[in-house]
Design a protein around this motif. Structure first.
Motif, short mmCIF file in Angstrom:
data_model
loop_
_atom_site.label_atom_id
_atom_site.label_comp_id
_atom_site.label_asym_id
_atom_site.label_seq_id
_atom_site.Cartn_x
_atom_site.Cartn_y
_atom_site.Cartn_z
N MET A 182 8.63 -1.92 1.83
CA MET A 182 8.39 -3.39 2.32
C MET A 182 7.34 -4.08 1.40
SD MET A 182 8.12 -2.35 6.62
CE MET A 182 7.55 -4.19 6.96
N ASN A 183 6.36 -3.06 0.88
CA ASN A 183 5.28 -3.73 0.07
C ASN A 183 6.03 -4.12 -1.41
OD1 ASN A 183 3.57 -3.85 2.14
ND2 ASN A 183 3.06 -1.56 1.75
N ILE A 184 7.09 -3.45 -1.57
CA ILE A 184 7.37 -3.49 -3.06
C ILE A 184 8.71 -4.77 -3.04
CG2 ILE A 184 8.94 -2.44 -4.80
CD1 ILE A 184 7.44 -0.03 -3.73
N SER A 185 9.64 -4.62 -2.31
CA SER A 185 10.88 -5.63 -2.17
C SER A 185 11.32 -5.66 -0.69
CB SER A 185 11.99 -5.14 -2.88
OG SER A 185 13.30 -5.89 -2.90
N THR A 186 11.18 -6.94 -0.32
CA THR A 186 11.58 -6.98 1.01
C THR A 186 13.06 -7.21 1.27
OG1 THR A 186 9.76 -8.57 1.50
CG2 THR A 186 11.31 -8.68 3.31
N VAL A 187 13.71 -7.53 0.32
CA VAL A 187 15.36 -7.53 0.54
C VAL A 187 15.74 -5.98 0.31
CG1 VAL A 187 17.52 -8.06 -0.57
CG2 VAL A 187 15.77 -9.57 -0.64
N THR A 188 15.19 -5.18 -0.37
CA THR A 188 15.60 -3.90 -0.51
C THR A 188 15.35 -3.12 0.76
OG1 THR A 188 15.09 -3.92 -3.00
CG2 THR A 188 15.41 -1.74 -1.97
N ALA A 189 14.23 -3.32 1.25
CA ALA A 189 13.70 -2.76 2.62
C ALA A 189 14.66 -2.99 3.84
CB ALA A 189 12.20 -3.46 2.90
N MET A 190 14.95 -4.21 3.70
CA MET A 190 16.01 -4.82 4.69
C MET A 190 17.25 -4.16 4.55
SD MET A 190 14.44 -6.78 6.75
CE MET A 190 15.69 -7.21 7.79
N ILE A 191 17.75 -3.83 3.42
CA ILE A 191 19.05 -3.14 2.96
C ILE A 191 18.89 -1.65 3.66
CG2 ILE A 191 20.42 -2.28 1.71
CD1 ILE A 191 19.92 -4.79 -0.01
N THR A 192 17.78 -1.18 3.31
CA THR A 192 17.46 0.26 3.67
C THR A 192 17.30 0.38 5.09
OG1 THR A 192 16.14 0.52 1.84
CG2 THR A 192 15.88 2.16 3.32
N PHE A 193 16.67 -0.55 5.75
CA PHE A 193 16.60 -0.74 7.55
C PHE A 193 17.92 -0.82 7.95
CE2 PHE A 193 15.89 -2.99 11.23
CZ PHE A 193 15.14 -2.04 12.23
N SER A 194 18.77 -1.49 7.33
CA SER A 194 20.20 -1.56 7.95
C SER A 194 20.86 -0.04 7.93
CB SER A 194 21.06 -2.72 7.23
OG SER A 194 20.33 -3.83 7.40
N ILE A 195 20.78 0.35 6.75
CA ILE A 195 21.23 1.65 6.84
C ILE A 195 20.63 2.69 7.68
CG2 ILE A 195 21.52 3.92 5.09
CD1 ILE A 195 21.44 1.94 2.68
N LEU A 196 19.18 2.58 7.91
CA LEU A 196 18.65 3.28 9.07
C LEU A 196 19.25 3.35 10.31
CD1 LEU A 196 16.35 5.29 9.75
CD2 LEU A 196 14.84 3.34 9.93
N VAL A 197 19.48 1.86 10.57
CA VAL A 197 19.89 1.70 12.02
C VAL A 197 21.59 2.21 12.38
CG1 VAL A 197 20.83 -0.23 13.50
CG2 VAL A 197 18.62 -0.42 12.28
N LEU A 198 22.21 2.15 11.14
CA LEU A 198 23.53 2.80 11.20
C LEU A 198 23.55 4.23 11.21
CD1 LEU A 198 25.55 0.48 8.47
CD2 LEU A 198 25.76 0.45 10.97
N LEU A 199 22.58 4.81 10.50
CA LEU A 199 22.43 6.28 10.53
C LEU A 199 22.01 6.90 11.90
CD1 LEU A 199 22.40 9.02 9.08
CD2 LEU A 199 20.07 8.58 8.42
N THR A 200 21.35 6.04 12.55
CA THR A 200 20.60 6.48 13.86
C THR A 200 21.78 6.18 15.02
OG1 THR A 200 18.55 5.35 13.50
CG2 THR A 200 19.05 5.82 15.69
N ILE A 201 22.70 5.32 14.90
CA ILE A 201 23.76 5.24 15.52
C ILE A 201 24.59 6.26 15.37
CG2 ILE A 201 25.94 3.87 16.36
CD1 ILE A 201 24.30 1.34 15.42
N LEU A 202 24.77 6.69 14.17
CA LEU A 202 25.77 7.93 13.81
C LEU A 202 25.18 9.14 14.47
CD1 LEU A 202 28.10 9.20 12.26
CD2 LEU A 202 26.50 9.38 10.31
N GLU A 203 23.70 9.15 14.41
CA GLU A 203 23.17 10.60 15.05
C GLU A 203 23.44 10.71 16.21
OE1 GLU A 203 21.80 13.19 13.61
OE2 GLU A 203 22.63 12.38 11.95
N PHE A 204 23.51 9.40 17.13
CA PHE A 204 23.84 9.70 18.60
C PHE A 204 25.22 10.19 18.78
CE2 PHE A 204 20.29 6.62 18.99
CZ PHE A 204 19.66 7.07 20.48
#
Length: 226
Positions: A182-204
């Motif tokens: 988040m402090n380095i690249s906002t775009v990359t952080a948003m992409i990583t956050f999207s992956i995190l959301v998808l992974l969380t859904i997968l974990e459910f």
């Protein structure tokens, strides 16, 4: 990122005493016993899911195997609810502990094996030596089949532990990477956050699937011995 990667798998304590027993008892609160003539929507959905799962899982069993219906349904509800509760922030997942999973797998496996030797002694012993085996291979096959029999509870416990632990580690790593980016690249952080959301859904989904797989394998072991 100074937090230990495996700190979330440490058994929580209160005043120096482990509270894992209280945590394992907590999922029972999620499934209240209906005491009304007409149930609400939540209890109706729970009962429909339990009936659907039990009908599918017990369809292969004879009358003796269907006596395990309460045990199998309690098992899948306990593992599924425990896995889902472990996905909440700052929570603890008991099914990441191999000792707990072995404590569930070994007695259930032993119960199915003892049932088989008690009611189908010849058929159970026949599994150790397939028909038509050449005479020189008989000792080796007996050893191999014995090892494969005793490794079944270990495979049950390790499968559940590994799948739940791997998912939690991935969420922990990707979540930490998102905060760092988040402090380095906002775009990359948003992409990583999207992956995190998808992974969380997968974990459910994985939490429910692993509960079903564990119970289904116990059901298949029971089917082979009844």
């Amino acid at each position: 990122m100074n937090e230990n990667l495996f700190s979330s798998f440490t058994t929580p304590t209160m005043m120096g005493l482990p509270i894992v027993i209280l945590i394992t008892m907590f999922p029972g609160i999620m499934f209240p016993s209906p005491n009304r003539l007409i149930n609400n929507r939540l209890i109706s959905i729970q009962q429909w899911l339990v009936q659907l799962t039990s009908k599918q899982m017990l369809s292969i069993h004879n009358q003796k195997g269907q006596t395990w219906a309460l045990m199998l349904m309690s098992l899948i509800l306990f593992i599924g609810s425990t896995n889902l509760l472990g996905l909440l922030p700052h929570s603890f997942t008991p099914t990441t502990q191999l000792s707990l999973n072995l404590g569930m797998a070994i007695p259930l496996w032993a119960g199915t094996v003892i049932t088989g030797f008690r009611h189908k002694t010849k058929a159970s012993l026949a599994h150790f030596l397939p028909q038509g085996t050449p005479l020189p291979l008989i000792p080796m096959l007996i050893i191999i089949e014995t090892i494969s029999l005793f490794i079944q509870p270990m495979a049950l416990a390790v499968r559940l532990t590994a799948n739940i632990t791997a998912g939690h580690l991935l969420i922990h790593l990707i979540g930490g990477a998102t905060l760092a980016l988040m402090n380095i690249s906002t775009v990359t952080a948003m992409i990583t956050f999207s992956i995190l959301v998808l992974l969380t859904i997968l974990e459910f989904a994985v939490a429910l699937i692993q509960a079903y797989v564990f119970t289904l394998l116990v059901s298949l072991y029971l089917h082979d011995n009844t």
